[in-house]
Design a protein around this motif. Structure first.
Motif, PDB file in Angstrom:
ATOM      1  N   SER A 106       7.944  45.042  -9.306  1.00  0.00           N
ATOM      2  CA  SER A 106       6.951  46.043  -9.749  1.00  0.00           C
ATOM      3  C   SER A 106       6.851  46.078 -11.263  1.00  0.00           C
ATOM      4  CB  SER A 106       7.315  47.437  -9.237  1.00  0.00           C
ATOM      5  OG  SER A 106       7.074  47.509  -7.866  1.00  0.00           O
TER       6      SER A 106
ATOM      7  N   ARG B  68       1.037  49.390 -11.362  1.00  0.00           N
ATOM      8  CA  ARG B  68       2.368  49.491 -10.750  1.00  0.00           C
ATOM      9  C   ARG B  68       2.284  49.721  -9.242  1.00  0.00           C
ATOM     10  NH1 ARG B  68       7.304  49.456 -12.387  1.00  0.00           N
ATOM     11  NH2 ARG B  68       8.916  50.317 -11.038  1.00  0.00           N
ATOM     12  N   TYR B  69       2.794  48.765  -8.474  1.00  0.00           N
ATOM     13  CA  TYR B  69       2.987  48.972  -7.039  1.00  0.00           C
ATOM     14  C   TYR B  69       4.257  49.766  -6.839  1.00  0.00           C
ATOM     15  CZ  TYR B  69      -0.595  45.500  -5.880  1.00  0.00           C
ATOM     16  OH  TYR B  69      -1.779  44.833  -5.732  1.00  0.00           O
ATOM     17  N   ASP B  70       4.253  50.623  -5.814  1.00  0.00           N
ATOM     18  CA  ASP B  70       5.451  51.405  -5.499  1.00  0.00           C
ATOM     19  C   ASP B  70       6.478  50.468  -4.839  1.00  0.00           C
ATOM     20  OD1 ASP B  70       7.418  52.989  -4.398  1.00  0.00           O
ATOM     21  OD2 ASP B  70       6.030  54.529  -3.656  1.00  0.00           O
TER      22      ASP B  70
ATOM     23  N   GLU C 178       5.304  49.337  -1.264  1.00  0.00           N
ATOM     24  CA  GLU C 178       4.181  48.406  -1.479  1.00  0.00           C
ATOM     25  C   GLU C 178       4.611  46.991  -1.881  1.00  0.00           C
ATOM     26  OE1 GLU C 178       0.646  51.475  -2.620  1.00  0.00           O
ATOM     27  OE2 GLU C 178       1.886  50.839  -4.305  1.00  0.00           O
ATOM     28  N   VAL C 179       5.903  46.726  -1.837  1.00  0.00           N
ATOM     29  CA  VAL C 179       6.423  45.406  -2.229  1.00  0.00           C
ATOM     30  C   VAL C 179       7.392  44.945  -1.129  1.00  0.00           C
ATOM     31  CG1 VAL C 179       7.790  44.143  -3.957  1.00  0.00           C
ATOM     32  CG2 VAL C 179       6.355  46.080  -4.688  1.00  0.00           C
TER      33      VAL C 179
ATOM     34  N   ILE D 219      -5.021  41.766  -8.619  1.00  0.00           N
ATOM     35  CA  ILE D 219      -4.419  43.042  -9.024  1.00  0.00           C
ATOM     36  C   ILE D 219      -5.162  43.650 -10.219  1.00  0.00           C
ATOM     37  CG2 ILE D 219      -2.282  44.130  -9.882  1.00  0.00           C
ATOM     38  CD1 ILE D 219      -0.748  41.888  -8.387  1.00  0.00           C
TER      39      ILE D 219
ATOM     40  N   ARG E 110      -7.705  45.030  -5.367  1.00  0.00           N
ATOM     41  CA  ARG E 110      -6.298  45.288  -5.002  1.00  0.00           C
ATOM     42  C   ARG E 110      -6.173  46.381  -3.949  1.00  0.00           C
ATOM     43  NH1 ARG E 110      -5.555  47.666 -10.551  1.00  0.00           N
ATOM     44  NH2 ARG E 110      -5.790  49.886 -10.167  1.00  0.00           N
ATOM     45  N   ASP E 111      -7.144  47.301  -3.891  1.00  0.00           N
ATOM     46  CA  ASP E 111      -7.101  48.361  -2.879  1.00  0.00           C
ATOM     47  C   ASP E 111      -7.240  47.824  -1.460  1.00  0.00           C
ATOM     48  OD1 ASP E 111      -6.751  50.233  -4.802  1.00  0.00           O
ATOM     49  OD2 ASP E 111      -8.784  51.068  -4.698  1.00  0.00           O
TER      50      ASP E 111
ATOM     51  N   VAL F 261       2.627  41.903  -2.170  1.00  0.00           N
ATOM     52  CA  VAL F 261       2.359  43.285  -2.582  1.00  0.00           C
ATOM     53  C   VAL F 261       1.036  43.710  -1.963  1.00  0.00           C
ATOM     54  CG1 VAL F 261       3.674  43.115  -4.738  1.00  0.00           C
ATOM     55  CG2 VAL F 261       1.230  42.582  -4.758  1.00  0.00           C
TER      56      VAL F 261
ATOM     57  N   PRO G  82      -1.396  47.697  -0.964  1.00  0.00           N
ATOM     58  CA  PRO G  82      -1.356  49.157  -0.833  1.00  0.00           C
ATOM     59  C   PRO G  82      -0.523  49.556   0.382  1.00  0.00           C
ATOM     60  CG  PRO G  82      -3.612  48.364  -1.054  1.00  0.00           C
ATOM     61  CD  PRO G  82      -2.750  47.155  -0.906  1.00  0.00           C
ATOM     62  N   LYS G  83       0.038  50.748   0.300  1.00  0.00           N
ATOM     63  CA  LYS G  83       0.987  51.228   1.313  1.00  0.00           C
ATOM     64  C   LYS G  83       0.495  51.053   2.765  1.00  0.00           C
ATOM     65  CE  LYS G  83       3.392  55.475   2.447  1.00  0.00           C
ATOM     66  NZ  LYS G  83       3.614  56.883   2.125  1.00  0.00           N
TER      67      LYS G  83
END
Ligand code: GLN
Length: 380
Positions: free
Chosen positions: A72, A82-84, A88-89, A213, A219-220, A243, A245-246
């Protein structure tokens, strides 16, 4: 016993075929993409230290927290988002496995997946395994992205678009304008983007890497796939990451947990430390650009015509001045008779263009290997 093949038309991947032939013939292997030089001693020392420290049991299913944190951080440094790391990774067993898992997680039977040929050879069979329908379009002139062709292939059944930059096998890159066109054509749809960016650091001539990204609209809706092997010269470790989105990543992990469960622990510890040392990847573009230039300069004296190489560690070349043989036959003959193994481009197509005569050379090799290969190739 009768077996009904799920992939009746699929043989052995061209990378295995050509590397095996190279070994049998004692040929210089510029076929399968992997470096022939050692990794950084610091990285192997970190693996050794992790093993000695007792990090030899299962890692957490999505990857070591410290490694996901480092991923991240790196993405934030490079692409400003920033991915969580918690949600998200996910650390994967290489780019190919991450692609398989992403497709398996979201492609339903009957869904269409747009694939741009020439395309990396795992894309289409993976879509088919999960009951999806690959819809093949082509790169345009000079192996550049043809946004109109992709847009024309979109239907109400399109579930996913797969893109790849820098491109394997073509060696071309997507640019800002391409990414904006892609964002425009996906706007208002439920199409998921799979962006294969495993060669993110192998972009040359000062061009930026146009990661999905960088584009919030992309990226969404995207799984973005990366590889440690391509950056740190460790293809045999088979490690990469995805990576997303959640909401997408939670579907990915439902598949990952039953497919891989978790990736080897000591290497994850080593990479978590190593990735926080930015120098570990900053030199990669200039390192490979010098190899591209060494290879292309040496090949000027040959009868091959090199296509532009903007990224990746692959150089494509036209051999139509030398032979009218199909590319499989020619690549095998060059391996046997001239001692250099390459990859023909036809396996990257659903229907290879019959007039096309292209080979792919991997230049991720020591200078001495490249020089020896150039000498042989110039004799053809
Ligand atoms: N990505 C590598 C290539 O394009 C090969 C990886 C593999 O053999 N699966 O040559």
């Amino acid at each position: 016993m009768a077996i009904i093949s799920k992939l009746a038309h699929v043989g052995t991947t061209i990378f295995t075929v050509m590397s095996k032939l190279a070994a049998e013939c004692g040929a210089i292997n510029l076929s399968q993409g992997f470096p022939d030089f050692p990794i950084d001693g610091r990285l192997s020392a970190l693996v050794d230290a992790a093993m000695k420290a007792g990090h030899n049991q299962y890692a957490p299913m999505p990857g070591l927290p410290s490694l996901r944190e480092a991923i991240s951080d790196k993405i934030q440094r490079l692409y400003g988002f920033r991915y969580d790391p918690d949600t998200e990774v996910t650390v994967a067993s290489g780019g190919t496995q991450a692609i398989f898992t992403a497709i398996g997680a979201v492609v339903h039977p009957g869904d269409e997946v747009i694939i741009v040929d020439p395309a990396y050879d795992c894309y289409s069979p993976t879509v088919e395994l999960f009951g999806g329908k690959p819809v093949h379009v082509r790169l345009g002139i000079d192996m550049k992205f043809d946004a109109d062709a992709v847009k024309a292939a979109i239907t109400p059944k399109t579930r996913m678009l797969m893109i790849n930059t820098p491109h394997n096998p073509a060696g071309t890159i997507l640019r800002d304008a391409d990414m904006k066109r892609i964002a425009g054509m996906l706007r208002g749809t439920d199409i998921i983007l799979l962006s294969d960016e495993v060669y993110e650091h192998l972009v040359f001539d000062g061009e930026p890497h146009a990661s999905a990204i960088n584009y919030p609209e992309l990226r969404d809706r995207a799984f973005v796939i990366f590889s440690f092997g391509k950056v740190f010269h460790t293809t045999g470790w088979k490690m990469g990451y995805a990576v997303a989105p959640k909401t997408l990543m939670s579907e990915f992990r439902k598949v990952h947990q039953f497919n891989v469960f978790s990736v080897n622990t000591p290497m994850q510890h080593a990479l978590a430390t190593y990735m926080n040392e930015p120098l570990s990847y900053e030199a990669v573009p200039s390192f490979y650009q010098a190899k591209r230039d060494r290879f292309s300069t040496g090949m000027v004296k040959s009868r091959f015509k090199l296509l532009p190489c903007e990224g990746s560690y692959f150089q494509t070349a036209d051999y139509s001045e030398i032979s009218l043989e199909d590319d499989m036959t020619f690549a095998q003959r060059v391996t046997r008779e001239f001692g250099v193994a390459t990859i023909p481009l036809s396996p990257f197509y659903k229907e290879p263009p019959s007039e096309q005569r292209l080979l792919r050379f991997c230049f991720a090799k020591q200078d001495a290997t490249l020089d020896a290969a150039i000498e042989k190739l110039c004799r053809i």
